[in-house]
Scaffold this motif. Structure first.
Motif, PDB file in Angstrom:
ATOM      1  N   GLY A  26       0.817  -1.202   0.000  1.00 44.46           N
ATOM      2  CA  GLY A  26       0.000   0.000   0.000  1.00 44.46           C
ATOM      3  C   GLY A  26       0.850   1.250   0.000  1.00 44.46           C
ATOM      4  O   GLY A  26       1.997   1.238   0.446  1.00 44.46           O
ATOM      5  N   ASN A  27       0.303   2.320  -0.515  1.00 43.97           N
ATOM      6  CA  ASN A  27       0.953   3.627  -0.454  1.00 43.97           C
ATOM      7  C   ASN A  27       0.474   4.331   0.807  1.00 43.97           C
ATOM      8  O   ASN A  27      -0.695   4.251   1.162  1.00 43.97           O
ATOM      9  CB  ASN A  27       0.614   4.461  -1.683  1.00 43.97           C
ATOM     10  CG  ASN A  27       1.177   3.863  -2.952  1.00 43.97           C
ATOM     11  OD1 ASN A  27       2.139   3.109  -2.910  1.00 43.97           O
ATOM     12  ND2 ASN A  27       0.574   4.187  -4.071  1.00 43.97           N
ATOM     13  N   ILE A  28       1.373   5.010   1.486  1.00 42.75           N
ATOM     14  CA  ILE A  28       1.024   5.672   2.742  1.00 42.75           C
ATOM     15  C   ILE A  28       1.474   7.132   2.715  1.00 42.75           C
ATOM     16  O   ILE A  28       2.345   7.511   1.943  1.00 42.75           O
ATOM     17  CB  ILE A  28       1.660   4.964   3.957  1.00 42.75           C
ATOM     18  CG1 ILE A  28       3.192   5.051   3.912  1.00 42.75           C
ATOM     19  CG2 ILE A  28       1.201   3.518   4.040  1.00 42.75           C
ATOM     20  CD1 ILE A  28       3.862   4.632   5.195  1.00 42.75           C
ATOM     21  N   SER A  29       0.860   7.903   3.608  1.00 41.60           N
ATOM     22  CA  SER A  29       1.296   9.291   3.762  1.00 41.60           C
ATOM     23  C   SER A  29       1.618   9.624   5.213  1.00 41.60           C
ATOM     24  O   SER A  29       2.096  10.711   5.501  1.00 41.60           O
ATOM     25  CB  SER A  29       0.219  10.247   3.243  1.00 41.60           C
ATOM     26  OG  SER A  29      -0.976  10.073   3.960  1.00 41.60           O
ATOM     27  N   ASP A  30       1.348   8.673   6.111  1.00 39.16           N
ATOM     28  CA  ASP A  30       1.637   8.902   7.530  1.00 39.16           C
ATOM     29  C   ASP A  30       1.632   7.567   8.281  1.00 39.16           C
ATOM     30  O   ASP A  30       1.388   6.512   7.699  1.00 39.16           O
ATOM     31  CB  ASP A  30       0.625   9.879   8.140  1.00 39.16           C
ATOM     32  CG  ASP A  30      -0.818   9.430   7.971  1.00 39.16           C
ATOM     33  OD1 ASP A  30      -1.081   8.219   7.830  1.00 39.16           O
ATOM     34  OD2 ASP A  30      -1.701  10.303   7.989  1.00 39.16           O
ATOM     35  N   ALA A  31       1.908   7.626   9.583  1.00 32.43           N
ATOM     36  CA  ALA A  31       1.971   6.412  10.395  1.00 32.43           C
ATOM     37  C   ALA A  31       0.630   5.688  10.444  1.00 32.43           C
ATOM     38  O   ALA A  31       0.586   4.459  10.476  1.00 32.43           O
ATOM     39  CB  ALA A  31       2.436   6.762  11.804  1.00 32.43           C
ATOM     40  N   ILE A  49       4.084   8.781   0.430  1.00 32.41           N
ATOM     41  CA  ILE A  49       3.716  10.068  -0.148  1.00 32.41           C
ATOM     42  C   ILE A  49       3.873  11.141   0.923  1.00 32.41           C
ATOM     43  O   ILE A  49       3.226  11.125   1.945  1.00 32.41           O
ATOM     44  CB  ILE A  49       2.248  10.037  -0.656  1.00 32.41           C
ATOM     45  CG1 ILE A  49       2.092   8.906  -1.683  1.00 32.41           C
ATOM     46  CG2 ILE A  49       1.852  11.389  -1.226  1.00 32.41           C
ATOM     47  CD1 ILE A  49       0.667   8.553  -1.976  1.00 32.41           C
ATOM     48  N   ILE A  50       4.793  12.068   0.671  1.00 32.11           N
ATOM     49  CA  ILE A  50       5.054  13.141   1.643  1.00 32.11           C
ATOM     50  C   ILE A  50       4.752  14.479   0.971  1.00 32.11           C
ATOM     51  O   ILE A  50       5.279  14.780  -0.104  1.00 32.11           O
ATOM     52  CB  ILE A  50       6.521  13.123   2.125  1.00 32.11           C
ATOM     53  CG1 ILE A  50       6.837  11.771   2.778  1.00 32.11           C
ATOM     54  CG2 ILE A  50       6.780  14.261   3.081  1.00 32.11           C
ATOM     55  CD1 ILE A  50       8.302  11.586   3.112  1.00 32.11           C
ATOM     56  N   ASP A  51       3.915  15.268   1.609  1.00 31.72           N
ATOM     57  CA  ASP A  51       3.606  16.594   1.095  1.00 31.72           C
ATOM     58  C   ASP A  51       4.451  17.634   1.828  1.00 31.72           C
ATOM     59  O   ASP A  51       4.500  17.638   3.044  1.00 31.72           O
ATOM     60  CB  ASP A  51       2.128  16.929   1.297  1.00 31.72           C
ATOM     61  CG  ASP A  51       1.227  16.091   0.418  1.00 31.72           C
ATOM     62  OD1 ASP A  51       0.046  15.966   0.778  1.00 31.72           O
ATOM     63  OD2 ASP A  51       1.682  15.588  -0.612  1.00 31.72           O
ATOM     64  N   PHE A  52       5.106  18.491   1.091  1.00 30.04           N
ATOM     65  CA  PHE A  52       5.863  19.574   1.674  1.00 30.04           C
ATOM     66  C   PHE A  52       5.085  20.858   1.442  1.00 30.04           C
ATOM     67  O   PHE A  52       4.956  21.294   0.287  1.00 30.04           O
ATOM     68  CB  PHE A  52       7.258  19.665   1.043  1.00 30.04           C
ATOM     69  CG  PHE A  52       8.112  18.477   1.339  1.00 30.04           C
ATOM     70  CD1 PHE A  52       8.818  18.406   2.539  1.00 30.04           C
ATOM     71  CD2 PHE A  52       8.216  17.435   0.439  1.00 30.04           C
ATOM     72  CE1 PHE A  52       9.607  17.308   2.815  1.00 30.04           C
ATOM     73  CE2 PHE A  52       8.997  16.336   0.703  1.00 30.04           C
ATOM     74  CZ  PHE A  52       9.700  16.270   1.907  1.00 30.04           C
ATOM     75  N   PRO A  53       4.564  21.460   2.495  1.00 29.59           N
ATOM     76  CA  PRO A  53       3.771  22.687   2.319  1.00 29.59           C
ATOM     77  C   PRO A  53       4.523  23.735   1.495  1.00 29.59           C
ATOM     78  O   PRO A  53       5.705  23.966   1.690  1.00 29.59           O
ATOM     79  CB  PRO A  53       3.565  23.175   3.754  1.00 29.59           C
ATOM     80  CG  PRO A  53       3.695  21.950   4.595  1.00 29.59           C
ATOM     81  CD  PRO A  53       4.724  21.085   3.884  1.00 29.59           C
ATOM     82  N   GLY A  54       3.820  24.321   0.539  1.00 27.58           N
ATOM     83  CA  GLY A  54       4.402  25.374  -0.268  1.00 27.58           C
ATOM     84  C   GLY A  54       5.252  24.901  -1.441  1.00 27.58           C
ATOM     85  O   GLY A  54       5.776  25.693  -2.195  1.00 27.58           O
ATOM     86  N   GLN A  55       5.395  23.586  -1.601  1.00 25.90           N
ATOM     87  CA  GLN A  55       6.231  23.080  -2.680  1.00 25.90           C
ATOM     88  C   GLN A  55       5.457  22.255  -3.702  1.00 25.90           C
ATOM     89  O   GLN A  55       6.027  21.536  -4.486  1.00 25.90           O
ATOM     90  CB  GLN A  55       7.376  22.254  -2.116  1.00 25.90           C
ATOM     91  CG  GLN A  55       8.330  23.077  -1.273  1.00 25.90           C
ATOM     92  CD  GLN A  55       9.619  22.346  -0.978  1.00 25.90           C
ATOM     93  OE1 GLN A  55       9.949  21.366  -1.630  1.00 25.90           O
ATOM     94  NE2 GLN A  55      10.346  22.834   0.002  1.00 25.90           N
ATOM     95  N   LEU A  56       4.140  22.340  -3.672  1.00 24.39           N
ATOM     96  CA  LEU A  56       3.336  21.596  -4.636  1.00 24.39           C
ATOM     97  C   LEU A  56       2.940  22.453  -5.792  1.00 24.39           C
ATOM     98  O   LEU A  56       2.801  23.606  -5.739  1.00 24.39           O
ATOM     99  CB  LEU A  56       2.095  21.018  -3.941  1.00 24.39           C
ATOM    100  CG  LEU A  56       2.397  19.999  -2.863  1.00 24.39           C
ATOM    101  CD1 LEU A  56       1.072  19.571  -2.206  1.00 24.39           C
ATOM    102  CD2 LEU A  56       3.071  18.779  -3.452  1.00 24.39           C
TER     103      LEU A  56
END
Length: 56
Positions: A26-31, A49-56
């Motif tokens: 599975g793909n995850i974005s958090d614990a 999948i990690i989101d970096f605020p302001g970099q999308l």
């Protein structure tokens, strides 16, 4: 399929008609996502999948 039917299949091996075993990941974005993968029959993580605020 409903959720109950899908849950009943969690312990069934994923194998193709010719006998090739498939690893379910599975793909995850958090614990919490990691926890959900393993609670629902996943065998590992395919992507984080990690989101970096302001970099999308």
């Amino acid at each position: 399929m409903n959720a109950e039917t899908l849950k009943s299949l969690m312990d069934v091996s994923a194998v193709t008609a010719d006998g090739t075993e498939i690893t379910l990941m599975g793909n995850i974005s958090d614990a919490e996502g990691l926890k959900n993968v393993f609670e629902n029959g996943g065998e590992g993580v395919g992507g984080n999948i990690i989101d970096f605020p302001g970099q999308l």
